[in-house]
Enzyme design. Structure first.
Site, mmCIF file in Angstrom:
data_model
loop_
_atom_site.group_PDB
_atom_site.id
_atom_site.type_symbol
_atom_site.label_atom_id
_atom_site.label_comp_id
_atom_site.label_asym_id
_atom_site.label_seq_id
_atom_site.Cartn_x
_atom_site.Cartn_y
_atom_site.Cartn_z
ATOM 1 N N ASP A 161 20.597 15.561 -16.143
ATOM 2 C CA ASP A 161 19.747 14.582 -16.863
ATOM 3 C C ASP A 161 20.165 14.710 -18.533
ATOM 4 O O ASP A 161 20.284 15.900 -19.026
ATOM 5 C CB ASP A 161 18.535 14.604 -16.728
ATOM 6 C CG ASP A 161 18.127 14.422 -15.390
ATOM 7 O OD1 ASP A 161 19.046 14.247 -14.485
ATOM 8 O OD2 ASP A 161 16.897 14.072 -15.036
ATOM 9 N N HIS A 238 24.078 21.098 -12.619
ATOM 10 C CA HIS A 238 24.729 21.097 -11.288
ATOM 11 C C HIS A 238 26.388 20.887 -11.341
ATOM 12 O O HIS A 238 26.835 20.460 -12.471
ATOM 13 C CB HIS A 238 24.350 20.158 -10.310
ATOM 14 C CG HIS A 238 22.719 19.964 -10.097
ATOM 15 N ND1 HIS A 238 22.271 20.323 -9.012
ATOM 16 C CD2 HIS A 238 21.765 19.708 -10.990
ATOM 17 C CE1 HIS A 238 20.893 20.407 -9.158
ATOM 18 N NE2 HIS A 238 20.663 20.010 -10.352
ATOM 19 N N SER A 349 19.955 21.486 -24.434
ATOM 20 C CA SER A 349 21.090 21.762 -24.817
ATOM 21 C C SER A 349 22.213 20.726 -24.568
ATOM 22 O O SER A 349 21.730 19.509 -24.656
ATOM 23 C CB SER A 349 21.560 23.227 -24.493
ATOM 24 O OG SER A 349 22.775 23.494 -25.271
#
Length: 380
Positions: A161, A238, A349
């Site tokens: 996200d 992911h 980050s």
């Protein structure tokens, strides 16, 4: 009369000179002070000028601008910011995050964080705030599986996200971190000695530029995409595609903020910050995913790599540490499936994807748009 007037003039001359020197005393004192500073070491000069420099930028109406007339120059904002011990502060923040909160304090603290950063707790696998013992567990919360469906019709999906900072083709061995601000591809990834772990490399005899050497198949080009994770975002990342990870390179470095505003301000910010580069191959050739650390992100965790330790004081800036996943017992490296859990940050980050693809690959994105894990990045 003439002799008397001459004596009076001689007597008045020194008076005017002394008065002039007296009026110029602050300026002369500052010049002497600046002269002493110029004889000192750079670190000492920077330390001595910091208080004035900070006041120069904070005080309104240019209160300290008159100092520029006597030769003083403020330390730049970038220099001041780079000198902040962000690694030490991030380690301290990491330890604070692991301190268990008393039950009565958990809900107020987490609700304040939710309100500040706009966290959607309805997507969390566990919505009960009392379940999270400390800030670290709350930052690394997992999502309900159904809220992030993985797109099956596209070969590359968003690994996390976040917000799209920049994307496109890599040109002239440089990559844009935000619009108009670039960094060197070679500085970011480091020396190309890890490509020995890749099975296809048509450029061994005549590698050409660094960028050309990464493109392993005819008709392909190198693409990049930068995803910024804000403090309120889901902090796990992911696998963006089906690929095999052959090599890991860890760059110890600074932990400056990777906020888009700071990314516009500091050139090669991603090259200064601590980062973990995972390199390998996918069906179209070279593929890499880089997790870039930031302030208070002292820990970058890769789930299948138990040896990795980030923001460790024994690692010094300007170095890098290599680790190969290709061994005698495992010639393929680490195979990752699209959407599979890969790692996590503490707080927020940035993730940088660099990959080889056919020329007809096109991004279906807009700079600045919000994106969620599982959504497609482009089509071929």
């Amino acid at each position: 009369m003439c002799q008397g007037s001459l004596k009076q003039q001689k007597q008045k001359g020194p008076v005017r000179s002394a008065a002039g020197k007296w009026l110029q005393f602050p300026q002369l004192a500052l010049r002497r002070r600046l002269g002493q500073l110029s004889c000192m070491s750079r670190s000492t000069v920077r330390l001595r000028s910091w208080p004035l420099s900070i006041l120069y930028y904070i005080l309104p109406f240019g209160a300290l601008k008159p100092l520029a007339k006597v030769g003083w120059r403020p330390t730049s904002r970038v220099t001041i910011y780079k000198s902040i011990p962000t690694r030490l502060l991030s380690r301290a923040w990491g330890r604070l995050n692991q301190v268990d909160l008393p039950n009565w304090l958990r809900k107020p603290i987490f609700r304040l964080y939710i309100w500040t950063f706009g966290v959607n707790m309805k997507e969390a696998a566990i919505e009960d705030l009392q379940h999270y013992r400390n800030l670290g567990e709350f930052f690394r919360r997992k999502l309900k599986p159904q809220v992030r469906p993985v797109c099956d019709s596209h070969c590359v999906i968003s690994p996390a996200d976040g917000k799209i900072l920049h994307f496109g083709r890599v040109k002239n061995c440089e990559v844009e971190q935000v619009k108009g601000v670039t960094y060197s591809l070679e500085t970011f990834l480091g020396p190309r000695n890890w490509t020995e772990n890749l099975s296809t490399n048509r450029n061994e005899d005549d590698p050409g530029t660094y960028q050309d050497a990464l493109v392993t198949k005819e008709g392909n080009e190198l693409f990049h995409c930068v995803v910024y994770l804000a403090p309120g975002d889901y902090h796990c990342f992911h696998s963006p595609t089906d690929w095999r990870v052959a090599h890991r390179r860890h760059f110890p470095g600074s932990l400056m903020s990777v906020n888009p505003g700071v990314a516009r301000w500091i050139k090669e910010l991603f090259c200064h910050n601590e980062r973990v580069v995972l390199s390998g191959e996918w069906t179209h050739g070279f593929f890499s995913l880089t997790a870039v650390g930031a302030t208070n992100v002292g820990s970058i965790r890769i789930y299948f790599d138990k040896e990795l330790r980030t923001n460790n004081p024994r690692y010094s800036k300007g170095t890098y540490n290599d680790f190969s996943y290709v061994t005698n017992n495992n010639q393929e490296g680490v195979s990752m499936r699209k959407g599979e859990h890969l790692g996590e940050f503490n707080l927020g980050s940035t993730i940088v994807l660099l990959f080889e693809a056919p020329r007809d690959f096109t991004f279906n994105l807009k700079a600045g748009q919000k994106i969620r894990f599982g959504e497609p990045l482009g089509t071929m």
